[in-house]
Scaffold this active site. Structure first.
Site, mmCIF file in Angstrom:
data_model
loop_
_atom_site.group_PDB
_atom_site.id
_atom_site.type_symbol
_atom_site.label_atom_id
_atom_site.label_comp_id
_atom_site.label_asym_id
_atom_site.label_seq_id
_atom_site.Cartn_x
_atom_site.Cartn_y
_atom_site.Cartn_z
ATOM 1 N N ARG A 51 83.833 45.585 10.129
ATOM 2 C CA ARG A 51 84.033 44.145 10.182
ATOM 3 C C ARG A 51 83.264 43.367 9.120
ATOM 4 O O ARG A 51 83.826 42.534 8.424
ATOM 5 C CB ARG A 51 83.605 43.561 11.553
ATOM 6 C CG ARG A 51 84.652 43.581 12.606
ATOM 7 C CD ARG A 51 84.006 43.840 13.935
ATOM 8 N NE ARG A 51 83.408 45.146 13.888
ATOM 9 C CZ ARG A 51 84.089 46.268 14.151
ATOM 10 N NH1 ARG A 51 85.314 46.198 14.533
ATOM 11 N NH2 ARG A 51 83.516 47.454 14.040
ATOM 12 N N THR A 52 81.969 43.606 9.025
ATOM 13 C CA THR A 52 81.160 42.730 8.188
ATOM 14 C C THR A 52 81.563 42.885 6.715
ATOM 15 O O THR A 52 81.806 41.892 6.023
ATOM 16 C CB THR A 52 79.665 43.042 8.381
ATOM 17 O OG1 THR A 52 79.403 43.090 9.783
ATOM 18 C CG2 THR A 52 78.795 41.984 7.736
ATOM 19 N N LYS A 80 70.031 58.511 -5.745
ATOM 20 C CA LYS A 80 69.157 59.103 -6.781
ATOM 21 C C LYS A 80 67.749 58.538 -6.692
ATOM 22 O O LYS A 80 66.902 58.825 -7.531
ATOM 23 C CB LYS A 80 69.729 58.806 -8.166
ATOM 24 C CG LYS A 80 71.136 59.300 -8.392
ATOM 25 C CD LYS A 80 71.620 58.820 -9.772
ATOM 26 C CE LYS A 80 73.130 58.805 -9.836
ATOM 27 N NZ LYS A 80 73.609 57.957 -10.940
ATOM 28 N N ARG A 101 73.820 45.094 3.487
ATOM 29 C CA ARG A 101 73.425 45.707 4.762
ATOM 30 C C ARG A 101 72.538 46.898 4.448
ATOM 31 O O ARG A 101 72.818 47.663 3.527
ATOM 32 C CB ARG A 101 74.644 46.157 5.555
ATOM 33 C CG ARG A 101 74.260 46.995 6.766
ATOM 34 C CD ARG A 101 75.409 47.263 7.681
ATOM 35 N NE ARG A 101 75.818 46.058 8.397
ATOM 36 C CZ ARG A 101 76.720 46.049 9.365
ATOM 37 N NH1 ARG A 101 77.301 47.171 9.735
ATOM 38 N NH2 ARG A 101 77.052 44.920 9.969
ATOM 39 N N HIS A 129 71.111 39.939 12.224
ATOM 40 C CA HIS A 129 72.482 40.022 11.704
ATOM 41 C C HIS A 129 73.019 38.590 11.684
ATOM 42 O O HIS A 129 73.856 38.202 12.504
ATOM 43 C CB HIS A 129 73.323 40.927 12.616
ATOM 44 C CG HIS A 129 74.637 41.344 12.048
ATOM 45 N ND1 HIS A 129 75.221 40.754 10.946
ATOM 46 C CD2 HIS A 129 75.514 42.319 12.453
ATOM 47 C CE1 HIS A 129 76.389 41.336 10.699
ATOM 48 N NE2 HIS A 129 76.577 42.298 11.599
HETATM 49 N N1 CP Z 1 79.883 43.496 14.150
HETATM 50 C C1 CP Z 1 79.597 44.301 13.107
HETATM 51 O O1 CP Z 1 78.578 44.149 12.417
HETATM 52 O O2 CP Z 1 80.533 45.274 12.863
HETATM 53 P P1 CP Z 1 80.467 46.308 11.668
HETATM 54 O O3 CP Z 1 79.279 47.198 11.896
HETATM 55 O O4 CP Z 1 81.782 47.042 11.701
HETATM 56 O O5 CP Z 1 80.282 45.521 10.390
#
Ligand code: CP
Length: 306
Positions: A51-52, A80, A101, A129
Protein backbone atom coordinates in the site's frame (compact mmCIF):
# COMPACT_ATOMS: atom_id res chain seq x y z
CA UNK A 1 12.16 22.78 3.17
CA UNK A 2 9.94 20.52 5.29
CA UNK A 3 10.06 16.80 5.99
CA UNK A 4 7.40 14.57 7.56
CA UNK A 5 8.73 12.27 10.28
CA UNK A 6 5.75 12.22 12.63
CA UNK A 7 2.10 13.32 12.40
CA UNK A 8 3.02 15.95 15.01
CA UNK A 9 5.20 17.71 12.44
CA UNK A 10 1.91 19.20 11.25
CA UNK A 11 -0.10 21.51 13.51
CA UNK A 12 -3.83 20.78 13.88
CA UNK A 13 -4.58 23.68 11.50
CA UNK A 14 -2.07 22.42 8.93
CA UNK A 15 -3.53 18.95 9.26
CA UNK A 16 -7.05 20.30 8.68
CA UNK A 17 -5.82 22.12 5.59
CA UNK A 18 -4.13 18.95 4.30
CA UNK A 19 -7.28 16.86 4.84
CA UNK A 20 -9.40 19.54 3.13
CA UNK A 21 -7.01 19.42 0.17
CA UNK A 22 -7.27 15.61 0.08
CA UNK A 23 -11.08 15.86 0.02
CA UNK A 24 -10.89 18.38 -2.83
CA UNK A 25 -8.56 16.04 -4.75
CA UNK A 26 -11.09 13.24 -4.21
CA UNK A 27 -13.90 15.41 -5.65
CA UNK A 28 -11.97 17.08 -8.48
CA UNK A 29 -9.03 14.85 -9.48
CA UNK A 30 -8.79 16.47 -12.93
CA UNK A 31 -7.81 19.82 -11.36
CA UNK A 32 -4.62 18.23 -10.04
CA UNK A 33 -3.67 16.03 -13.01
CA UNK A 34 -0.70 18.23 -14.05
CA UNK A 35 0.21 19.81 -10.72
CA UNK A 36 3.51 17.92 -10.54
CA UNK A 37 4.45 17.84 -14.22
CA UNK A 38 8.24 17.48 -14.40
CA UNK A 39 8.61 16.47 -10.72
CA UNK A 40 10.01 13.15 -9.53
CA UNK A 41 9.24 11.11 -6.42
CA UNK A 42 11.78 8.56 -5.17
CA UNK A 43 10.45 5.63 -3.13
CA UNK A 44 13.31 4.13 -1.07
CA UNK A 45 11.86 1.07 0.64
CA UNK A 46 14.22 -1.04 2.75
CA UNK A 47 11.25 -3.10 3.98
CA UNK A 48 8.34 -4.78 2.13
CA UNK A 49 5.25 -2.74 1.29
CA UNK A 50 2.25 -2.90 -1.01
CA UNK A 51 0.00 0.00 0.00
CA UNK A 52 2.42 2.68 1.11
CA UNK A 53 4.89 2.38 -1.76
CA UNK A 54 2.33 1.87 -4.51
CA UNK A 55 -0.06 4.53 -3.19
CA UNK A 56 2.82 7.03 -3.08
CA UNK A 57 3.68 6.10 -6.65
CA UNK A 58 0.03 6.28 -7.74
CA UNK A 59 -0.26 9.65 -5.99
CA UNK A 60 2.70 11.14 -7.90
CA UNK A 61 1.53 9.65 -11.22
CA UNK A 62 -1.98 11.09 -10.59
CA UNK A 63 -0.33 14.49 -10.17
CA UNK A 64 1.46 14.22 -13.51
CA UNK A 65 4.88 13.49 -12.01
CA UNK A 66 7.21 10.52 -12.37
CA UNK A 67 8.55 7.93 -9.93
CA UNK A 68 11.79 6.04 -9.38
CA UNK A 69 13.16 3.99 -6.51
CA UNK A 70 13.79 0.59 -5.03
CA UNK A 71 11.46 -1.84 -3.27
CA UNK A 72 13.92 -3.71 -1.05
CA UNK A 73 17.29 -3.17 0.58
CA UNK A 74 18.60 -6.13 -1.44
CA UNK A 75 18.00 -4.35 -4.72
CA UNK A 76 19.86 -1.19 -3.62
CA UNK A 77 23.47 -0.51 -2.65
CA UNK A 78 22.43 -0.93 0.99
CA UNK A 79 23.23 -4.58 0.26
CA UNK A 80 26.85 -3.44 -0.30
CA UNK A 81 26.89 -1.51 2.96
CA UNK A 82 25.89 2.01 1.86
CA UNK A 83 24.46 4.17 4.67
CA UNK A 84 21.08 5.94 4.43
CA UNK A 85 22.94 9.26 4.79
CA UNK A 86 24.96 8.56 1.65
CA UNK A 87 21.97 7.13 -0.19
CA UNK A 88 19.81 10.22 0.41
CA UNK A 89 22.62 12.51 -0.80
CA UNK A 90 22.53 10.56 -4.06
CA UNK A 91 18.71 10.46 -4.25
CA UNK A 92 18.73 14.27 -3.76
CA UNK A 93 20.49 14.48 -7.16
CA UNK A 94 17.82 12.41 -8.89
CA UNK A 95 14.44 13.33 -7.38
CA UNK A 96 12.44 16.25 -5.92
CA UNK A 97 10.94 14.38 -2.95
CA UNK A 98 11.54 11.02 -1.27
CA UNK A 99 9.36 8.55 0.67
CA UNK A 100 11.50 6.21 2.78
CA UNK A 101 10.62 3.05 4.72
CA UNK A 102 13.25 1.44 6.92
CA UNK A 103 13.27 -1.31 9.56
CA UNK A 104 15.43 0.83 11.87
CA UNK A 105 13.64 3.41 14.01
CA UNK A 106 14.91 6.89 13.18
CA UNK A 107 16.54 5.99 9.84
CA UNK A 108 14.31 8.38 7.81
CA UNK A 109 15.12 11.13 10.35
CA UNK A 110 18.86 10.55 9.83
CA UNK A 111 18.25 10.70 6.07
CA UNK A 112 16.30 13.98 6.38
CA UNK A 113 19.26 15.60 8.14
CA UNK A 114 21.48 15.01 5.09
CA UNK A 115 18.85 15.54 2.42
CA UNK A 116 18.44 18.38 -0.07
CA UNK A 117 14.85 17.28 -0.82
CA UNK A 118 11.82 16.69 1.45
CA UNK A 119 11.89 13.24 3.07
CA UNK A 120 8.69 11.48 4.18
CA UNK A 121 8.85 8.74 6.79
CA UNK A 122 6.94 5.86 5.18
CA UNK A 123 7.32 3.71 8.33
CA UNK A 124 10.38 3.25 10.58
CA UNK A 125 10.57 0.00 12.54
CA UNK A 126 7.99 -0.18 15.33
CA UNK A 127 8.13 3.61 15.78
CA UNK A 128 5.95 5.79 13.50
CA UNK A 129 3.98 5.61 10.27
CA UNK A 130 2.76 9.19 9.77
CA UNK A 131 1.24 8.83 6.30
CA UNK A 132 -0.83 5.86 7.52
CA UNK A 133 -2.06 8.19 10.26
CA UNK A 134 -2.97 10.86 7.71
CA UNK A 135 -4.87 8.13 5.84
CA UNK A 136 -6.65 7.03 9.03
CA UNK A 137 -7.59 10.61 9.98
CA UNK A 138 -8.91 11.34 6.49
CA UNK A 139 -10.97 8.13 6.56
CA UNK A 140 -12.48 8.86 9.98
CA UNK A 141 -13.15 12.54 9.25
CA UNK A 142 -14.66 11.84 5.82
CA UNK A 143 -16.95 9.06 7.07
CA UNK A 144 -17.79 10.34 10.57
CA UNK A 145 -17.66 14.06 9.83
CA UNK A 146 -15.39 14.79 12.81
CA UNK A 147 -12.20 13.85 14.63
CA UNK A 148 -13.32 14.84 18.12
CA UNK A 149 -15.60 13.33 20.78
CA UNK A 150 -15.15 9.67 19.98
CA UNK A 151 -14.27 6.40 21.66
CA UNK A 152 -11.56 4.69 19.65
CA UNK A 153 -10.75 1.01 20.17
CA UNK A 154 -7.24 -0.05 19.17
CA UNK A 155 -7.00 -3.82 18.97
CA UNK A 156 -4.18 -6.33 18.49
CA UNK A 157 -0.46 -5.71 18.47
CA UNK A 158 -0.25 -2.40 20.33
CA UNK A 159 3.39 -3.04 21.26
CA UNK A 160 4.97 -3.24 17.81
CA UNK A 161 2.21 -1.65 15.72
CA UNK A 162 3.69 1.66 14.59
CA UNK A 163 0.38 2.74 13.02
CA UNK A 164 -1.21 2.66 16.49
CA UNK A 165 1.58 4.74 18.03
CA UNK A 166 1.27 7.42 15.35
CA UNK A 167 -2.53 7.45 15.49
CA UNK A 168 -2.64 7.93 19.27
CA UNK A 169 -0.20 10.85 19.00
CA UNK A 170 -2.34 12.48 16.35
CA UNK A 171 -5.78 11.93 17.92
CA UNK A 172 -4.97 13.20 21.39
CA UNK A 173 -4.88 16.72 19.97
CA UNK A 174 -8.68 16.62 19.47
CA UNK A 175 -11.12 17.19 22.38
CA UNK A 176 -13.24 14.38 23.78
CA UNK A 177 -11.10 11.48 22.50
CA UNK A 178 -11.07 8.36 24.65
CA UNK A 179 -9.16 5.16 23.90
CA UNK A 180 -9.90 1.52 24.68
CA UNK A 181 -6.64 -0.40 24.28
CA UNK A 182 -7.45 -4.04 23.50
CA UNK A 183 -4.49 -6.43 23.56
CA UNK A 184 -3.05 -9.51 25.23
CA UNK A 185 -0.64 -8.82 28.10
CA UNK A 186 2.43 -9.44 25.91
CA UNK A 187 1.37 -6.91 23.26
CA UNK A 188 0.27 -4.00 25.47
CA UNK A 189 1.01 -0.43 24.46
CA UNK A 190 4.64 0.58 25.26
CA UNK A 191 5.06 2.46 28.52
CA UNK A 192 6.51 5.50 26.72
CA UNK A 193 3.04 5.97 25.19
CA UNK A 194 0.99 4.95 28.25
CA UNK A 195 2.99 7.08 30.70
CA UNK A 196 4.51 9.90 28.64
CA UNK A 197 1.64 10.49 26.25
CA UNK A 198 -1.72 9.24 27.59
CA UNK A 199 -1.22 9.69 31.34
CA UNK A 200 0.94 12.81 30.99
CA UNK A 201 -1.73 14.53 28.88
CA UNK A 202 -4.62 13.14 30.96
CA UNK A 203 -6.24 11.37 28.02
CA UNK A 204 -8.93 8.93 29.21
CA UNK A 205 -8.10 5.30 28.35
CA UNK A 206 -8.74 1.77 29.54
CA UNK A 207 -6.80 -1.42 28.82
CA UNK A 208 -8.78 -4.63 28.28
CA UNK A 209 -8.09 -8.08 26.87
CA UNK A 210 -11.48 -9.16 25.47
CA UNK A 211 -12.68 -7.51 22.26
CA UNK A 212 -16.28 -8.59 22.98
CA UNK A 213 -16.29 -6.56 26.21
CA UNK A 214 -15.10 -3.39 24.52
CA UNK A 215 -16.83 -3.39 21.15
CA UNK A 216 -20.34 -2.11 22.18
CA UNK A 217 -19.03 1.30 23.29
CA UNK A 218 -16.76 2.04 20.31
CA UNK A 219 -17.22 4.63 17.55
CA UNK A 220 -14.15 3.35 15.70
CA UNK A 221 -12.50 -0.06 15.95
CA UNK A 222 -8.93 -0.02 14.63
CA UNK A 223 -7.77 -3.61 14.10
CA UNK A 224 -4.09 -4.44 13.65
CA UNK A 225 -2.02 -7.41 12.54
CA UNK A 226 0.40 -9.09 14.94
CA UNK A 227 3.74 -7.84 13.59
CA UNK A 228 5.55 -11.12 12.86
CA UNK A 229 8.67 -9.34 11.60
CA UNK A 230 9.27 -7.65 15.00
CA UNK A 231 9.09 -10.83 17.13
CA UNK A 232 12.26 -12.33 18.52
CA UNK A 233 10.97 -15.91 18.46
CA UNK A 234 8.53 -17.81 16.27
CA UNK A 235 6.89 -19.58 19.25
CA UNK A 236 5.57 -16.31 20.74
CA UNK A 237 4.28 -15.20 17.35
CA UNK A 238 2.42 -18.47 16.75
CA UNK A 239 0.85 -18.29 20.22
CA UNK A 240 -0.39 -14.72 19.75
CA UNK A 241 -1.14 -14.36 16.04
CA UNK A 242 -4.79 -15.46 16.20
CA UNK A 243 -5.57 -13.92 19.58
CA UNK A 244 -8.20 -11.66 17.95
CA UNK A 245 -10.42 -12.52 15.04
CA UNK A 246 -13.23 -10.07 14.27
CA UNK A 247 -16.17 -12.18 13.11
CA UNK A 248 -19.69 -11.25 12.03
CA UNK A 249 -20.89 -12.47 15.43
CA UNK A 250 -18.58 -10.12 17.35
CA UNK A 251 -19.44 -7.25 15.01
CA UNK A 252 -23.14 -7.78 15.83
CA UNK A 253 -22.34 -6.40 19.32
CA UNK A 254 -21.16 -3.06 17.85
CA UNK A 255 -23.01 0.20 17.19
CA UNK A 256 -24.73 0.47 13.80
CA UNK A 257 -22.45 3.34 12.80
CA UNK A 258 -19.16 2.07 14.22
CA UNK A 259 -16.33 2.07 11.65
CA UNK A 260 -13.87 -0.83 11.33
CA UNK A 261 -10.46 0.36 10.14
CA UNK A 262 -7.30 -1.65 9.54
CA UNK A 263 -4.06 -0.31 8.06
CA UNK A 264 -3.70 -3.67 6.23
CA UNK A 265 -2.23 -6.10 5.33
CA UNK A 266 -4.69 -8.36 7.13
CA UNK A 267 -3.69 -11.87 8.09
CA UNK A 268 -6.44 -13.57 10.18
CA UNK A 269 -7.57 -10.80 12.50
CA UNK A 270 -10.65 -9.86 10.44
CA UNK A 271 -12.72 -12.68 9.03
CA UNK A 272 -13.47 -12.17 5.31
CA UNK A 273 -17.19 -12.55 6.12
CA UNK A 274 -16.97 -9.06 7.69
CA UNK A 275 -15.79 -7.43 4.44
CA UNK A 276 -19.33 -6.89 3.11
CA UNK A 277 -20.57 -5.18 6.26
CA UNK A 278 -21.01 -1.42 5.57
CA UNK A 279 -19.05 -0.70 8.76
CA UNK A 280 -15.93 -2.38 7.31
CA UNK A 281 -14.13 0.51 5.63
CA UNK A 282 -10.54 -0.78 5.38
CA UNK A 283 -10.53 -1.01 1.59
CA UNK A 284 -12.00 2.50 1.32
CA UNK A 285 -9.28 3.56 3.76
CA UNK A 286 -6.59 2.40 1.28
CA UNK A 287 -8.20 4.60 -1.40
CA UNK A 288 -8.14 7.60 0.96
CA UNK A 289 -4.41 6.88 1.32
CA UNK A 290 -3.86 7.92 -2.30
CA UNK A 291 -5.72 11.24 -1.90
CA UNK A 292 -3.91 12.17 1.29
CA UNK A 293 -0.48 11.29 -0.16
CA UNK A 294 -1.29 13.46 -3.19
CA UNK A 295 -2.13 16.29 -0.80
CA UNK A 296 1.08 15.70 1.16
CA UNK A 297 3.31 15.71 -1.95
CA UNK A 298 1.76 19.02 -3.06
CA UNK A 299 2.14 20.52 0.41
CA UNK A 300 5.79 19.51 0.89
CA UNK A 301 6.70 20.65 -2.62
CA UNK A 302 4.93 23.98 -1.97
CA UNK A 303 2.67 23.57 -5.02
CA UNK A 304 -0.78 25.13 -4.87
CA UNK A 305 -3.52 24.59 -7.45
CA UNK A 306 -6.11 27.31 -8.00
N1 CP B 1 -0.51 -0.07 5.75
C1 CP B 1 0.71 -0.32 5.26
O1 CP B 1 1.72 0.31 5.63
O2 CP B 1 0.76 -1.30 4.30
P1 CP B 1 2.06 -1.74 3.51
O3 CP B 1 3.00 -2.36 4.50
O4 CP B 1 1.58 -2.69 2.45
O5 CP B 1 2.68 -0.49 2.93
Amino acid sequence: MRHLMSPLDLSVDELDELLNLANDIEKHPEKYAHACDGKKLATCFYEPSTRTRLSFEAAMLNLGGSVLGFASADSSSAAKGESVSDTIRIISCYADICAMRHPKEGAPLVASQKSRIPVINAGDGGHQHPTQTLTDLLTIRSLKGRLDNMTIGLCGDLKFGRTVHSLINALIRYPGIRFVLISPEELKIPSYIREDVLKAKQIPFTEVERLEDAIPELDVLYMTRVQKERFFNEEDYVRLKDFYILTREKLSLAKEDMLVLHPLPRVNEISVEVDDDPRAVYFKQAQYGVYVRMALILTLLGISVE
